[in-house]
Design a protein around this motif. Structure first.
Motif, PDB file in Angstrom:
ATOM      1  N   ASP A 179       0.854  -1.203   0.000  1.00 31.51           N
ATOM      2  CA  ASP A 179       0.000   0.000   0.000  1.00 31.51           C
ATOM      3  C   ASP A 179       0.888   1.251   0.000  1.00 31.51           C
ATOM      4  N   LEU A 180       0.228   2.399  -0.190  1.00 29.73           N
ATOM      5  CA  LEU A 180       0.982   3.657  -0.299  1.00 29.73           C
ATOM      6  C   LEU A 180       1.679   4.026   0.997  1.00 29.73           C
ATOM      7  N   LYS A 181       1.043   3.653   2.109  1.00 29.97           N
ATOM      8  CA  LYS A 181       1.658   3.958   3.402  1.00 29.97           C
ATOM      9  C   LYS A 181       3.035   3.280   3.483  1.00 29.97           C
ATOM     10  N   THR A 182       3.075   2.031   3.047  1.00 24.78           N
ATOM     11  CA  THR A 182       4.358   1.307   3.064  1.00 24.78           C
ATOM     12  C   THR A 182       5.317   1.939   2.063  1.00 24.78           C
ATOM     13  N   LYS A 183       4.814   2.278   0.878  1.00 25.92           N
ATOM     14  CA  LYS A 183       5.689   2.881  -0.139  1.00 25.92           C
ATOM     15  C   LYS A 183       6.308   4.181   0.391  1.00 25.92           C
ATOM     16  N   ASN A 184       5.522   4.966   1.083  1.00 23.06           N
ATOM     17  CA  ASN A 184       6.041   6.244   1.591  1.00 23.06           C
ATOM     18  C   ASN A 184       7.025   6.043   2.745  1.00 23.06           C
ATOM     19  N   ARG A 185       6.864   4.938   3.443  1.00 22.32           N
ATOM     20  CA  ARG A 185       7.744   4.663   4.587  1.00 22.32           C
ATOM     21  C   ARG A 185       9.114   4.126   4.137  1.00 22.32           C
ATOM     22  N   ILE A 186       9.092   3.325   3.050  1.00 26.70           N
ATOM     23  CA  ILE A 186      10.333   2.674   2.601  1.00 26.70           C
ATOM     24  C   ILE A 186      11.058   3.648   1.677  1.00 26.70           C
ATOM     25  N   THR A 187      12.285   4.003   1.970  1.00 23.85           N
ATOM     26  CA  THR A 187      12.949   4.945   1.062  1.00 23.85           C
ATOM     27  C   THR A 187      13.612   4.217  -0.102  1.00 23.85           C
ATOM     28  N   THR A 188      14.502   3.291   0.196  1.00 26.64           N
ATOM     29  CA  THR A 188      15.079   2.502  -0.898  1.00 26.64           C
ATOM     30  C   THR A 188      14.902   1.029  -0.581  1.00 26.64           C
ATOM     31  N   ILE A 189      14.978   0.239  -1.632  1.00 30.53           N
ATOM     32  CA  ILE A 189      14.655  -1.175  -1.468  1.00 30.53           C
ATOM     33  C   ILE A 189      15.843  -2.016  -1.967  1.00 30.53           C
ATOM     34  N   LYS A 190      16.190  -3.041  -1.221  1.00 30.52           N
ATOM     35  CA  LYS A 190      17.304  -3.920  -1.620  1.00 30.52           C
ATOM     36  C   LYS A 190      16.758  -5.098  -2.425  1.00 30.52           C
ATOM     37  N   GLU A 191      17.663  -5.788  -3.119  1.00 26.86           N
ATOM     38  CA  GLU A 191      17.265  -6.878  -4.019  1.00 26.86           C
ATOM     39  C   GLU A 191      16.427  -7.949  -3.325  1.00 26.86           C
ATOM     40  N   SER A 192      16.711  -8.185  -2.027  1.00 31.05           N
ATOM     41  CA  SER A 192      16.041  -9.312  -1.361  1.00 31.05           C
ATOM     42  C   SER A 192      14.702  -8.931  -0.724  1.00 31.05           C
ATOM     43  N   GLU A 193      14.336  -7.640  -0.814  1.00 30.92           N
ATOM     44  CA  GLU A 193      13.153  -7.198  -0.065  1.00 30.92           C
ATOM     45  C   GLU A 193      11.910  -7.054  -0.958  1.00 30.92           C
ATOM     46  N   TRP A 194      10.757  -7.302  -0.411  1.00 28.34           N
ATOM     47  CA  TRP A 194       9.465  -6.976  -1.014  1.00 28.34           C
ATOM     48  C   TRP A 194       9.289  -7.544  -2.429  1.00 28.34           C
ATOM     49  N   THR A 195       9.800  -8.749  -2.659  1.00 25.32           N
ATOM     50  CA  THR A 195       9.631  -9.324  -4.001  1.00 25.32           C
ATOM     51  C   THR A 195       8.288 -10.063  -4.081  1.00 25.32           C
ATOM     52  N   ASN A 196       7.221  -9.256  -4.048  1.00 31.86           N
ATOM     53  CA  ASN A 196       5.856  -9.790  -4.143  1.00 31.86           C
ATOM     54  C   ASN A 196       5.138  -9.073  -5.289  1.00 31.86           C
ATOM     55  N   PRO A 197       5.508  -9.364  -6.537  1.00 32.24           N
ATOM     56  CA  PRO A 197       4.973  -8.587  -7.659  1.00 32.24           C
ATOM     57  C   PRO A 197       3.460  -8.672  -7.773  1.00 32.24           C
ATOM     58  N   THR A 198       2.860  -7.575  -8.242  1.00 32.48           N
ATOM     59  CA  THR A 198       1.403  -7.531  -8.381  1.00 32.48           C
ATOM     60  C   THR A 198       0.983  -7.577  -9.852  1.00 32.48           C
ATOM     61  N   THR A 199       1.935  -7.728 -10.753  1.00 38.61           N
ATOM     62  CA  THR A 199       1.599  -7.774 -12.187  1.00 38.61           C
ATOM     63  C   THR A 199       2.144  -9.065 -12.802  1.00 38.61           C
ATOM     64  N   MET A 200       1.553  -9.457 -13.931  1.00 37.83           N
ATOM     65  CA  MET A 200       2.058 -10.627 -14.645  1.00 37.83           C
ATOM     66  C   MET A 200       3.480 -10.365 -15.128  1.00 37.83           C
ATOM     67  N   TYR A 201       3.736  -9.138 -15.541  1.00 38.16           N
ATOM     68  CA  TYR A 201       5.084  -8.764 -15.992  1.00 38.16           C
ATOM     69  C   TYR A 201       6.090  -8.983 -14.854  1.00 38.16           C
ATOM     70  N   GLY A 202       5.762  -8.466 -13.670  1.00 34.54           N
ATOM     71  CA  GLY A 202       6.661  -8.611 -12.519  1.00 34.54           C
ATOM     72  C   GLY A 202       6.849 -10.080 -12.135  1.00 34.54           C
ATOM     73  N   CYS A 203       5.727 -10.837 -12.158  1.00 35.90           N
ATOM     74  CA  CYS A 203       5.831 -12.281 -11.826  1.00 35.90           C
ATOM     75  C   CYS A 203       6.747 -12.975 -12.819  1.00 35.90           C
ATOM     76  N   SER A 204       6.583 -12.655 -14.094  1.00 39.41           N
ATOM     77  CA  SER A 204       7.381 -13.371 -15.102  1.00 39.41           C
ATOM     78  C   SER A 204       8.853 -12.979 -14.996  1.00 39.41           C
ATOM     79  N   LYS A 205       9.132 -11.719 -14.703  1.00 45.26           N
ATOM     80  CA  LYS A 205      10.544 -11.307 -14.565  1.00 45.26           C
ATOM     81  C   LYS A 205      11.182 -11.993 -13.348  1.00 45.26           C
ATOM     82  N   LEU A 206      10.432 -12.045 -12.247  1.00 43.99           N
ATOM     83  CA  LEU A 206      10.984 -12.672 -11.041  1.00 43.99           C
ATOM     84  C   LEU A 206      11.251 -14.157 -11.281  1.00 43.99           C
TER      85      LEU A 206
END
Ligand code: SER
Length: 337
Positions: free
Chosen positions: A131-158
């Motif tokens: 959600d946006l609250k989380t997006k606003n809280r997280i400044t930068t993201i590392k490779e191992s974090e938050w890999t829960n894609p919400t799109t087919m494109y993101g799922c296929s890349k992962l």
């Protein structure tokens, strides 16, 4: 430098065109390119080009028979917005063609008894913030974090990242055959802005589209809210990062998947840039709820310190140079301003 044969798929796309320009100057490199479309005229003759669909097995087996590849840049993909219109097609193009090419690279690495490098453009779309609250809280993201894609494109890349890693590290470990020497390396790209081509089918497209429309004096309806912020880089840095990662000594790499970025920019920042550079530009924010939801799940910025540490990645264009030296200068030339 020994002769090498390099395959580029998705060659007529934005990154493909820029990569061909960069690699074609090398007399030791034979370029083989594939795309659904012809290459633009200015690139014809720079490679042996095949027009065709990667899902066509005859095309791939013909390429495998004719060439021994040392390096594959597998750029062909259905991008995030188009993928949401046809998830099954996105699955087929994004994942099935990747597996088929990994198989070719695995076989050829075994036959040649030397590594075949496989360069794969992944994306910030592999990240999915709830959600946006989380997006606003997280400044930068590392490779191992938050890999829960919400799109087919993101799922296929992962998935392709994981499978590429599997082919390089574990494939056929149990079989009693010549080892596979496939060397898979992926970059998670942010939104990419080219001064020469206009993207299509992606969700980070609002940035480059806005600038190109403004330069041409066309009104632009931006499909996301003004406060949307995601990371971006300009095309020369994207191509350079691919080439740098391709050339990095394996012993320096602590992972096969790296974030890269240059600057974090909001839709309002793009509007300000467009209006300052092309006075009178008409830009309206008319968010499309579905495309908005996609960018809301992507991070505002990524942490690319692993790439900086392992292979000295650093963008050549910071925000100011990207805007003044690269974008505005070249876009003004392109439209004869
Ligand atoms: N530029 C891509 C897209 O918007 C994200 O990697 O689909």
């Amino acid at each position: 430098m020994p002769n090498r044969t390099v395959l580029i798929t998705g060659a007529s796309g934005e990154i493909g065109q820029a990569l061909i320009k960069s690699l074609s100057g090398n007399e030791f490199t034979t370029l083989v390119t594939v795309d659904l479309k012809e290459l633009p005229e200015e690139l014809s003759g720079k490679s042996k080009h095949f027009v065709g669909n990667l899902l066509n097995k005859d095309l791939l087996s013909g390429l495998e028979e004719e060439y021994n590849f040392n390096m594959i840049y597998h750029l062909a993909a259905v991008l995030s917005t188009t993928a949401e219109h046809d998830p099954l097609l996105a699955h087929q193009v994004n994942t099935c063609s990747t597996i088929d090419l990994l198989e070719i690279a695995a076989r050829q690495s075994r036959e040649q008894s030397q590594p075949v490098k496989f360069l794969f453009p992944s994306s910030i779309a592999v990240y999915g913030l709830p959600d946006l609250k989380t997006k606003n809280r997280i400044t930068t993201i590392k490779e191992s974090e938050w890999t829960n894609p919400t799109t087919m494109y993101g799922c296929s890349k992962l998935y392709c990242e994981k499978v590429g890693n599997y082919y390089s590290e574990y494939y056929h470990q149990l079989a009693d055959t010549e080892p596979v020497r496939l060397d898979f390396r992926a970059l998670r790209f942010p939104g990419i802005i080219s001064a020469f081509t206009i993207p299509s089918g992606g969700t980070s497209d609002f940035g480059p589209e806005m600038i190109h429309y403004a330069a041409q004096g066309k009104p632009y309806d931006c499909f996301v809210r003004e406060d949307v912020r995601i990371p971006f880089m300009v095309m020369p840095d994207a191509v350079r990062s691919l080439e740098l990662l391709a050339e990095a000594p394996m012993e320096n790499l602590q992972t096969r998947i790296y974030n890269v970025t240059s600057f974090s920019f909001s839709a309002q920042d793009f509007k300000d840039l467009a209006q300052n550079s092309f006075p009178g530009s008409e830009i309206y924010f008319k968010p499309d709820p579905k495309r908005q939801a996609i960018v809301d799940s992507w991070p505002a910025d990524v942490d690319d310190s692993a790439a900086r540490n392992d292979w000295n990645w650093q963008p050549e264009y910071n925000l100011q140079d990207a805007c003044q030296e690269y974008l505005l200068k070249n876009i003004s030339n392109l439209y004869n301003l």
